[in-house]
Design a protein around this motif. Structure first.
Motif, PDB file in Angstrom:
ATOM      1  N   LYS A 129      12.001  29.090 -43.904  1.00  0.00           N
ATOM      2  CA  LYS A 129      11.106  27.928 -43.978  1.00  0.00           C
ATOM      3  C   LYS A 129      11.963  26.688 -44.252  1.00  0.00           C
ATOM      4  CE  LYS A 129       7.291  30.458 -44.158  1.00  0.00           C
ATOM      5  NZ  LYS A 129       6.172  30.436 -43.266  1.00  0.00           N
ATOM      6  N   PRO A 130      11.526  25.555 -43.710  1.00  0.00           N
ATOM      7  CA  PRO A 130      12.338  24.347 -43.902  1.00  0.00           C
ATOM      8  C   PRO A 130      11.974  23.597 -45.184  1.00  0.00           C
ATOM      9  CG  PRO A 130      10.584  23.914 -42.351  1.00  0.00           C
ATOM     10  CD  PRO A 130      10.393  25.321 -42.836  1.00  0.00           C
ATOM     11  N   TYR A 131      11.454  24.308 -46.148  1.00  0.00           N
ATOM     12  CA  TYR A 131      11.086  23.630 -47.386  1.00  0.00           C
ATOM     13  C   TYR A 131      11.285  24.576 -48.561  1.00  0.00           C
ATOM     14  CZ  TYR A 131       6.837  26.318 -46.555  1.00  0.00           C
ATOM     15  OH  TYR A 131       5.958  27.328 -46.296  1.00  0.00           O
ATOM     16  N   CYS A 132      11.230  24.004 -49.739  1.00  0.00           N
ATOM     17  CA  CYS A 132      11.281  24.840 -50.914  1.00  0.00           C
ATOM     18  C   CYS A 132      10.401  24.217 -51.993  1.00  0.00           C
ATOM     19  CB  CYS A 132      12.718  24.988 -51.416  1.00  0.00           C
ATOM     20  SG  CYS A 132      13.397  23.470 -52.061  1.00  0.00           S
ATOM     21  N   PHE A 133      10.171  24.934 -53.038  1.00  0.00           N
ATOM     22  CA  PHE A 133       9.384  24.431 -54.153  1.00  0.00           C
ATOM     23  C   PHE A 133      10.276  24.283 -55.377  1.00  0.00           C
ATOM     24  CE2 PHE A 133       6.376  26.396 -51.325  1.00  0.00           C
ATOM     25  CZ  PHE A 133       5.340  25.475 -51.295  1.00  0.00           C
ATOM     26  N   VAL A 134      10.124  23.164 -56.041  1.00  0.00           N
ATOM     27  CA  VAL A 134      10.902  22.926 -57.258  1.00  0.00           C
ATOM     28  C   VAL A 134       9.925  22.654 -58.393  1.00  0.00           C
ATOM     29  CG1 VAL A 134      12.657  21.487 -58.351  1.00  0.00           C
ATOM     30  CG2 VAL A 134      12.748  21.918 -55.889  1.00  0.00           C
ATOM     31  N   CYS A 135      10.200  23.258 -59.522  1.00  0.00           N
ATOM     32  CA  CYS A 135       9.322  23.048 -60.663  1.00  0.00           C
ATOM     33  C   CYS A 135      10.097  22.281 -61.745  1.00  0.00           C
ATOM     34  CB  CYS A 135       8.870  24.409 -61.190  1.00  0.00           C
ATOM     35  SG  CYS A 135       7.708  24.271 -62.529  1.00  0.00           S
ATOM     36  N   TYR A 136       9.569  21.140 -62.160  1.00  0.00           N
ATOM     37  CA  TYR A 136      10.201  20.351 -63.213  1.00  0.00           C
ATOM     38  C   TYR A 136       9.527  20.631 -64.554  1.00  0.00           C
ATOM     39  CZ  TYR A 136      12.531  17.849 -59.472  1.00  0.00           C
ATOM     40  OH  TYR A 136      13.305  17.540 -58.394  1.00  0.00           O
ATOM     41  N   ASN A 137      10.312  20.458 -65.581  1.00  0.00           N
ATOM     42  CA  ASN A 137       9.770  20.744 -66.911  1.00  0.00           C
ATOM     43  C   ASN A 137       8.748  19.702 -67.352  1.00  0.00           C
ATOM     44  OD1 ASN A 137      11.200  23.114 -67.274  1.00  0.00           O
ATOM     45  ND2 ASN A 137      13.026  22.000 -67.989  1.00  0.00           N
ATOM     46  N   GLU A 138       8.996  18.482 -66.915  1.00  0.00           N
ATOM     47  CA  GLU A 138       8.090  17.424 -67.345  1.00  0.00           C
ATOM     48  C   GLU A 138       7.622  16.620 -66.136  1.00  0.00           C
ATOM     49  OE1 GLU A 138      10.194  14.909 -70.041  1.00  0.00           O
ATOM     50  OE2 GLU A 138      11.021  16.670 -71.051  1.00  0.00           O
ATOM     51  N   PRO A 139       6.400  16.103 -66.194  1.00  0.00           N
ATOM     52  CA  PRO A 139       5.903  15.261 -65.098  1.00  0.00           C
ATOM     53  C   PRO A 139       6.819  14.069 -64.840  1.00  0.00           C
ATOM     54  CG  PRO A 139       4.113  15.806 -66.610  1.00  0.00           C
ATOM     55  CD  PRO A 139       5.385  16.324 -67.230  1.00  0.00           C
ATOM     56  N   LYS A 140       7.400  13.552 -65.917  1.00  0.00           N
ATOM     57  CA  LYS A 140       8.236  12.368 -65.776  1.00  0.00           C
ATOM     58  C   LYS A 140       9.476  12.684 -64.920  1.00  0.00           C
ATOM     59  CE  LYS A 140      10.402   8.744 -68.427  1.00  0.00           C
ATOM     60  NZ  LYS A 140      11.213   8.579 -69.618  1.00  0.00           N
ATOM     61  N   ALA A 141      10.054  13.837 -65.180  1.00  0.00           N
ATOM     62  CA  ALA A 141      11.238  14.248 -64.427  1.00  0.00           C
ATOM     63  C   ALA A 141      10.894  14.396 -62.953  1.00  0.00           C
ATOM     64  CB  ALA A 141      11.771  15.564 -64.986  1.00  0.00           C
ATOM     65  N   ALA A 142       9.713  14.948 -62.692  1.00  0.00           N
ATOM     66  CA  ALA A 142       9.273  15.128 -61.309  1.00  0.00           C
ATOM     67  C   ALA A 142       9.111  13.775 -60.632  1.00  0.00           C
ATOM     68  CB  ALA A 142       7.970  15.915 -61.277  1.00  0.00           C
ATOM     69  N   ALA A 143       8.521  12.829 -61.364  1.00  0.00           N
ATOM     70  CA  ALA A 143       8.294  11.496 -60.808  1.00  0.00           C
ATOM     71  C   ALA A 143       9.624  10.812 -60.501  1.00  0.00           C
ATOM     72  CB  ALA A 143       7.467  10.660 -61.778  1.00  0.00           C
ATOM     73  N   THR A 144      10.566  10.947 -61.418  1.00  0.00           N
ATOM     74  CA  THR A 144      11.884  10.352 -61.204  1.00  0.00           C
ATOM     75  C   THR A 144      12.551  10.956 -59.975  1.00  0.00           C
ATOM     76  OG1 THR A 144      12.026  10.253 -63.596  1.00  0.00           O
ATOM     77  CG2 THR A 144      14.048   9.761 -62.371  1.00  0.00           C
ATOM     78  N   ALA A 145      12.465  12.276 -59.881  1.00  0.00           N
ATOM     79  CA  ALA A 145      13.094  12.962 -58.752  1.00  0.00           C
ATOM     80  C   ALA A 145      12.492  12.475 -57.440  1.00  0.00           C
ATOM     81  CB  ALA A 145      12.905  14.473 -58.894  1.00  0.00           C
ATOM     82  N   LYS A 146      11.184  12.349 -57.441  1.00  0.00           N
ATOM     83  CA  LYS A 146      10.529  11.914 -56.205  1.00  0.00           C
ATOM     84  C   LYS A 146      10.977  10.507 -55.830  1.00  0.00           C
ATOM     85  CE  LYS A 146       6.355  11.452 -53.629  1.00  0.00           C
ATOM     86  NZ  LYS A 146       4.956  11.262 -53.536  1.00  0.00           N
ATOM     87  N   GLU A 147      11.031   9.663 -56.822  1.00  0.00           N
ATOM     88  CA  GLU A 147      11.415   8.279 -56.596  1.00  0.00           C
ATOM     89  C   GLU A 147      12.840   8.175 -56.048  1.00  0.00           C
ATOM     90  OE1 GLU A 147      12.351   4.600 -59.457  1.00  0.00           O
ATOM     91  OE2 GLU A 147      10.648   5.850 -60.085  1.00  0.00           O
ATOM     92  N   LYS A 148      13.725   8.978 -56.643  1.00  0.00           N
ATOM     93  CA  LYS A 148      15.140   8.854 -56.288  1.00  0.00           C
ATOM     94  C   LYS A 148      15.501   9.598 -54.998  1.00  0.00           C
ATOM     95  CE  LYS A 148      16.981   6.967 -60.191  1.00  0.00           C
ATOM     96  NZ  LYS A 148      17.566   7.168 -61.502  1.00  0.00           N
TER      97      LYS A 148
END
Lengths: 125, 625
Positions: free
Chosen positions: B5-24
């Motif tokens: 599959k051309p995708y994967c799932f990543v789980c972040y410990n905190e919503p904030k970390a996820a938001a930062t990752a998405k932004e960056k």
């Protein structure tokens, strides 16, 4: 099997049979069922049929009374003849009996209104 | 990363970390292509949870039992030591299959015949080390019989086993498989397309009984890792596969060694007589048996075929060769229509619905030459087993046409995926039903306001169940009764909740690529697929049994039809549900792209007016010259 269907059937699939048409009908049970009269349908279908074969079939199933020996040359048959044709083609149905190949005498059973035209392997042309 | 599959799932410990990752990271250039259009970018999206299908199923196939920690770690080591593949003693029992190493005890399982020979027990029986837990299994009634045959398989990471059902006639119900070493995901597939992935942890005992043993196939996709619920909880994680050794314990049945008639191998015909015999057994007889069920799954005309019929002149003579229950005979009421079928039962159903019909073979159509305006031959010619016969059928269809008359021919395509779209057949029934449901909801308003248009549609809805099945072949579903033994030792994780249906399907579609199903396309009885069969093969090619809803690996094969019977048919098992189920194998020759056209080109006196692909079928409209 209505006579409209009979008019299409042949036994020319048997090895050695050239025309196989029309098939002789040996009826043992014939039923008449009312079907809505559609004169346009009769007019359109008739040119595709073999009238001599239809006349013969109608005679064999006992419904040829009003059917002329040949169709009139005119395009307009008049309602009486159309209704007669409608009756013979669509209302008369052979439920039980057999079809017989005119050339070889091979019989095909008709059961519950369905002719079984399957051949044995060695009969197929 | 999910395999293939051309995708994967990543789980972040905190919503904030996820938001930062998405932004960056959104739009991040992963790899530069030759030109900018080939650049590969990374895109991040939020999902509430990972789709359930990427994780092991919380549901088990009916009749499947899984006992975690069935043996101790000490016992596990003892067993692994006892079965030492390194020694590789060549005396009869050990062999290395293409994808794994195998050893037999008690009786040798012969992959060539997919059976055992009860008259030739091996010198070495089941190792006595196994007695403790085997006795426990019998005493606690996990299985009814003490096993007498053991097959040990050693799988290195990346090795697997194709989907198969253990030879039904050779072994009793209740097949036990003990996992030692690494965990693995085992895939269970029902012939109707249902698919469940079951996580087998080390030291667990898997027991296949009833439906899960006789109907569902099981196999292991060759991979080097599995996606499993995170041991820490709260998500999924990737577990690397280690070496896994499975101990499969089976009890020979009274019929072991006997090859049952219905499982006798079928071979590609070499003569016309053989072809006729094959079709008689694997086409004609099958349709007689399944006629009622088959008819119940055939309601709605395919749109493009209906369009073809509606476009015909009123009063045209239509002959439908292979009319089945006559679903195409009612499409255009202005035609003079006659149906024909090879099956007396199907012809009977068609007659009962008020149509004119006769019983005949497509190779010998008892219709006057040149008398037919419109011919129809849907899903018939793919049942003929030699090219000569397929061509002969087309010649017959052309013979009965009048000059200028047309015949529409549909055959099943080997390509069940076109322009990156899977055919209805390939989509699982569940996926398909979901779409149907959405469609139905979408059109509900329309349906309610529009009165039924013709007497034909009334007839259809009166006689037929509500559910419309567009796909001619999406039909093998058998709903089994609920309430089977179902013990589920897998822990449910929060991630196993249903993923938004729409999103899941989008992902499926975008990732569809040929070869995804490569490993699952073959159903063999027992573990034979990887073994060296050549010594058993005759010069004729053996017909494989196709796994429904997978890609066609070969052009000629047997396609199973699951028939649910109201009474009567009994299988050799105590499972009540199974008494109502029987599998039939229909022969098919699926056509490759262009094959139907070139076959038609060999037939004189006709031209191809139109040639197209429609939901997994190759289609031609011929005109008689």
């Amino acid at each position: 099997m209505k006579l409209l269907t009979h008019n299409m059937l042949t036994s020319n699939i048997i090895k050695g049979v050239t025309k196989g048409f029309p098939l002789v009908i040996n009826p043992s049970r014939v039923e008449v069922q009312e079907v809505d009269f559609n004169p346009d349908f009769i007019t359109r279908v008739l040119p595709k049929l073999d009238f001599t074969a239809l006349k013969q079939a109608a005679t064999q199933v006992g419904h040829a009374d009003k059917l002329p020996e040949a169709l009139p040359e005119t395009a307009d048959f008049g309602e009486d003849l159309q209704k007669t044709l409608h009756h013979v083609l669509l209302q008369v149905e052979v439920l039980e009996g057999e079809l017989v190949c005119p050339e070889t005498g091979r019989k095909f059973p008709i059961s519950n209104g369905i002719p079984n035209m399957l051949l044995n392997e060695d009969e197929v042309s | 990363m999910i395999p293939q599959k051309p995708y994967c799932f990543v789980c972040y410990n905190e919503p904030k970390a996820a938001a930062t990752a998405k932004e960056k990271l959104t739009g991040h250039l992963l790899r530069e292509g030759k030109d900018p259009s080939q650049n590969i970018h990374l895109y991040l999206f939020f999902v509430a949870s990972a789709p359930s299908h990427v994780s092991p199923s919380s549901e088990l196939p009916p009749g499947l039992l899984l006992f975690e920690e069935f043996i101790t770690g000490e016992m596990e080591q003892k067993l692994l030591k006892r079965i030492s593949f390194e020694e590789h003693d060549v005396e009869a029992k050990g062999s290395s299959l293409k994808h794994r190493e195998v050893k037999h005890f008690g009786y040798e399982f012969k992959y060539g015949i997919n059976n055992v020979d009860p008259s030739e027990p091996l010198a070495e029986g089941i190792p006595k080390e196994c007695n403790e837990f085997l006795q426990r299994a019998v005493e606690t009634r996990i299985v009814a019989h003490f096993p007498d045959q053991l097959t040990v398989n050693k799988y290195l990471p990346g090795q697997g086993i194709p989907p198969h059902v253990d030879t039904p006639s050779a072994f009793e119900d209740g097949i036990m498989s003990l996992s030692c070493g690494s965990q693995v995901i085992m895939d269970f597939r029902h012939p109707d397309g249902r698919h469940l992935s079951v996580l087998l942890p080390p030291r667990s005992l898997l027991v296949m009984t009833g439906e899960s043993r006789y109907i569902w196939s099981h196999g292991i996709t060759p991979r080097k890792s599995d996606i499993i619920p995170s041991p820490a909880g709260g998500g999924l994680t990737l577990a690397v596969r280690g070496t896994r050794t499975s101990f499969t314990f089976r009890k020979l049945s009274a019929t072991a060694g006997v090859i049952p008639t219905d499982e006798k191998e079928s071979f590609m015909p070499k003569t016309d007589k053989e072809a006729s015999a094959l079709e008689s057994q694997h086409v004609h007889s099958v349709y007689e048996e399944i006629a009622d069920h088959f008819s119940d799954t055939r309601h709605k005309p395919w749109p493009q075929i209906a369009d073809f019929l509606r476009a015909q002149q009123p009063g045209s003579v239509l002959v439908d060769i292979g009319c089945g229950n006559g679903k195409y005979l009612s499409v255009n009421p202005h035609l003079c229509k006659i149906g024909s079928d090879r099956s007396e039962k199907l012809a009977g159903i068609c007659k009962h619905r008020g149509f004119q019909v006769f019983v005949a073979d497509v190779l010998a159509i008892p219709v006057r030459s040149g008398s037919v305006d419109v011919g129809l031959c849907i899903a018939v010619i793919h049942h003929l087993s030699t090219k000569v016969r397929r061509k002969q059928a087309i010649e017959e269809l052309v013979r009965i046409l009048r000059p200028g008359g047309h015949v529409l021919i549909y055959v099943w395509a080997q390509e069940q995926e076109k322009d990156n779209k899977k055919s209805k057949y390939l989509k699982s029934c569940r996926e398909y039903k979901q779409e149907q449901k959405q469609d139905a909801e979408k059109h509900q308003e329309q349906d309610q306001t529009s009165a039924r248009k013709s007497s034909e549609s009334e007839l259809e809805s009166k006689n037929m169940p509500k559910q419309n099945q567009i796909s001619d072949e999406c039909d093998n579903s058998v709903e089994f009764g609920k309430g089977n033994v179902h013990r589920d030792n897998l822990k449910t994780t929060e991630l196993e909740h249903n993923f938004n249906g729409l999103c899941a399907r989008d992902i499926d579609d975008s990732s569809a690529n040929p070869g995804t199903l490569h490993q699952t396309g073959e159903l063999s009885f027992d573990d034979s697929s990887n073994s060296n069969l050549s010594q058993y093969r005759t010069d004729s090619k053996k017909l494989q049994v196709h796994v429904n809803r997978t890609e066609f690996k070969e052009q000629d094969m047997l396609v199973p039809w699951q028939l649910k019977k109201a009474s009567g048919v009994e299988m050799k098992t105590g499972n009540v549900e199974l008494k109502e189920c029987q599998t039939f194998h229909r022969y098919y020759h699926v056509f490759k792209q262009g094959e139907l056209d070139s076959l038609c080109a060999e037939v004189t006196g006709c031209v191809v007016n139109r040639s197209y692909y429609d939901q997994g079928n190759w289609c031609v409209e011929l005109e008689k010259c």
